[in-house]
Design an enzyme around this catalytic site. Structure first.
Site, PDB file in Angstrom:
ATOM      1  N   HIS A  44     -10.935  -1.931   4.288  1.00  0.00           N
ATOM      2  CA  HIS A  44     -10.702  -1.570   5.690  1.00  0.00           C
ATOM      3  C   HIS A  44     -11.390  -0.268   6.091  1.00  0.00           C
ATOM      4  CE1 HIS A  44      -7.972   0.705   3.290  1.00  0.00           C
ATOM      5  NE2 HIS A  44      -7.701   1.477   4.306  1.00  0.00           N
ATOM      6  N   ASP A  45     -11.995   0.422   5.143  1.00  0.00           N
ATOM      7  CA  ASP A  45     -12.712   1.670   5.443  1.00  0.00           C
ATOM      8  C   ASP A  45     -14.224   1.485   5.436  1.00  0.00           C
ATOM      9  OD1 ASP A  45     -10.292   3.122   5.479  1.00  0.00           O
ATOM     10  OD2 ASP A  45     -10.421   3.581   3.336  1.00  0.00           O
ATOM     11  N   ASP A  68       0.860  -1.179   0.000  1.00  0.00           N
ATOM     12  CA  ASP A  68       0.000   0.000   0.000  1.00  0.00           C
ATOM     13  C   ASP A  68       0.901   1.234   0.000  1.00  0.00           C
ATOM     14  OD1 ASP A  68      -2.207   1.720   0.427  1.00  0.00           O
ATOM     15  OD2 ASP A  68      -3.181   0.218   1.687  1.00  0.00           O
ATOM     16  N   ASP A  71      -2.892   4.717  -2.464  1.00  0.00           N
ATOM     17  CA  ASP A  71      -3.865   5.384  -1.601  1.00  0.00           C
ATOM     18  C   ASP A  71      -4.266   6.747  -2.187  1.00  0.00           C
ATOM     19  OD1 ASP A  71      -5.128   5.277   1.127  1.00  0.00           O
ATOM     20  OD2 ASP A  71      -3.961   7.103   1.446  1.00  0.00           O
ATOM     21  N   GLU A  76      -6.655   3.898  -5.796  1.00  0.00           N
ATOM     22  CA  GLU A  76      -7.873   4.250  -5.071  1.00  0.00           C
ATOM     23  C   GLU A  76      -8.331   5.632  -5.530  1.00  0.00           C
ATOM     24  OE1 GLU A  76      -9.574   4.800  -0.512  1.00  0.00           O
ATOM     25  OE2 GLU A  76      -7.653   5.656  -1.079  1.00  0.00           O
TER      26      GLU A  76
END
Ligand code: TEU
Ligand code: CA
Length: 550
Positions: free
Chosen positions: A322-323, A105, A206, A248
């Site tokens: 994870h969000d 990431d 990200d 993302e």
């Protein structure tokens, strides 16, 4: 090898399934209550059994953990809570033995304020690192503008040493990097190439749509230089190796997505966008402002993305990360029909074009939690709670939003077995285990051919067996049907049909449909088909046929 063949050969990720690990919540090897790299290594057999091709690892680099690792203070070291660089090298090597690639990431929009660059940058305006961040002159108490940060408060923070404000789109401990500075960009490329040398299989980027911001014009996403930066980044790093890269991009439309994921490989392999995920909130408001899922709109959104990107780009297929809250609690039914609805959502998604992502525990049908506010650990949740209290929202309404949407829903420990702490840790877990682990855990599902785990495993296998999963053209069926989500995928040779009852009530096929026995059933979420033209609660089926056989 011809050029075209070479490009084809590189697209291994079109048949791949990626599994996301949130390291802090996956498996703890040393009893400190925090998941770590050795914990992941100990679960590689499990992941190989599931059949996934790559692990997207949420950040493990050195970090003060203000935002659980999305605030990096050293991009070329591992945070001691997760292990060491040696553990990371071991993970890359052992994963490879299991035919699993590691996707790191990359948090390139911002660093931690504890990064050496920022520590230097804030010393003086003349410091060589000063321009690595985004500064504006001003007087204390009068910020340059009223832009808001994602985790509450304004996006500007005063630093008295330099008598300037710095810009941060997330927490104050996550200052935004200044991509306009070529020296910074070069440092980033060197760092990425260093990881490529170490053998990582790809990168997740990200909030990549936010790197080319122009705060003076209040532009955050899709800044004018975004695709220029991405092309340079890709050329200087990713294109030198056989990698998968996923960006993302909350702001992506299908048009932007085609730029990010152009098959010419000039930017990224694929985009990770959220249009479907944002549908159950009040329009123009925040994710906390809940509204029911508009089902027809959900179908329209999926259908549009499938059509627009066909042969022109590549999408990620996901319900969770994870969000996000757990999908079975969100759009399935985590009580009576937990198993059926979890499988339905999996079948619905995995038949589409794109690269599927499974978020840890999704393959077990893990659910949301409802804890007292003190148990929540997430910076976003905690700040939201305070902010809404101050604004006068009633407590129970705030808690309802948190139960539905808190990021901690995804971050409770992975449920491995029915022993202490669900087998996640010998110590005290950093966040409370979901009390339903006695019923929902990996151990009870691995050997059960009817489990949610088995369903995911089958879907992964099918994607590798039938080319139509990666290549077929998408056609939505019965667009206006208010209960059924159904579509067909077609190539020259094959056809795939996916038919899902999205709801609890039993429903018949639309009347015009006649039974067609030339289809072979690939997978279904009930033991057997009862009445072919009637769908039971959350019933989902996937059929296939070879066009030559008809
Ligand atoms: O998320 C991007 C992002 O915009 C989220 O913060 C989003 O606004 C929020 O989660 C929705 O409630 C990425 C990471 O996935 C997230 O974990 C990080 O906190 C964030 O970037 C900052 O790095
Ligand atoms: Ca640990």
């Amino acid at each position: 090898m011809k050029k075209e063949e070479k490009i084809q050969e590189k697209k291994w990720w079109k048949n791949a399934v990626i599994y996301q690990i949130y390291p802090r919540s996956f498996s703890d090897s040393n009893g400190d209550g925090i998941g770590d790299l050795q914990g992941i290594i100990s679960k590689l057999d499990y992941l190989e059994q599931l059949g996934i091709d790559a692990i997207w690892l949420s950040p493990v680099c050195r970090s003060p953990q203000d935002d659980n690792g999305y605030d990096i203070s050293d991009y070329q070291d591992i945070d001691p809570i997760f292990g060491s660089l040696k553990d990371m090298e071991e993970l890359i090597a052992k994963a490879k033995e299991h035919r699993i690639r590691i996707i790191m990431d990359l948090v390139l929009n911002h660093s931690s304020d504890e990064h050496y660059w920022f520590q230097e940058a804030k010393k003086s305006r003349e410091n060589p690192y000063h321009d690595y961040y985004i500064w504006r002159d001003g007087v204390k108490g009068t910020p340059p503008n009223q832009m808001k940060a994602a985790f509450g408060g304004l996006a500007w923070e005063w630093v008295s040493e330099v008598e300037q404000y710095y810009f941060h789109q997330f927490s104050v401990k996550q200052p935004d990097l200044n991509w306009e500075n070529p020296k910074l960009r070069k440092e980033i490329y060197d760092m990425i190439n260093w990881w490529i040398e170490k053998g990582v299989g790809g990168f997740r980027l990200d909030v990549i749509d936010q790197i080319a911001k122009e705060p003076d014009r209040q532009i955050t996403s899709n800044g004018p230089r975004l695709h220029e930066f991405l092309k340079e980044l890709s050329k200087e790093t990713f294109q030198k190796a056989d990698l998968v890269t996923v960006g993302e991009a909350w702001s992506a439309t299908t048009e932007f997505a085609k730029l990010y994921s152009n098959p010419d490989n000039s930017e990224l392999s694929m985009v990770f966008q959220f249009e479907h995920i944002c549908l159950d909130q009040e329009e123009g408001k925040e994710k906390w402002d809940l509204s029911p899922l508009p089902f027809l709109k959900l179908k329209e959104v999926f259908s549009r993305w499938q059509k627009e990107l066909y042969q022109k780009g590549w999408n990620s297929l996901f319900w969770n990360n994870h969000d996000l809250p757990r999908i079975v609690s969100r759009w399935g039914n985590d009580e009576v029909y937990r198993v059926e609805s979890a499988k339905m959502l999996a079948i619905l998604l995995h038949g589409m074009q794109g690269t599927p992502y499974i978020y840890q525990g999704e393959e077990l049908g893990m659910t949301n939690v409802a804890y007292p506010i003190e148990e929540y650990q997430d910076i976003e949740t905690k700040n939201l709670y305070q902010e809404r209290l101050e604004k006068g929202y009633p407590k129970d309404e705030i808690m309802r939003s948190i139960y539905a949407k808190s990021r901690d829903n995804a971050r409770t420990p992975m449920q491995w077995n029915s022993q202490k702490n669900a087998g996640f840790t010998e110590g005290t877990p950093w966040i409370k285990v979901n009390p339903n682990y006695l019923e929902i855990n990996a151990q009870s599902q691995i050997e059960d051919a009817d489990s949610i785990f088995a369903c995911y495993k089958n879907l992964i296998r099918l994607r590798k067996e039938y080319p139509v999963f990666a290549d077929g053209e998408f056609q939505m069926l019965w667009e206006q049907d208010e209960h059924i989500f159904a579509y067909i995928r077609t190539t020259k040779e094959e056809q795939l049909a996916v038919i899902c009852n999205f709801f609890e009530q039993t429903i018949s096929f639309p009347q015009t449909q006649k039974e067609d026995t030339s289809w072979k059933l690939l997978i279904c979420n009930y033991k057997e088909i009862d009445q072919p033209m009637i769908l039971r609660p959350y019933e989902a089926r996937m059929y296939w046929k070879n066009k030559k056989d008809v």
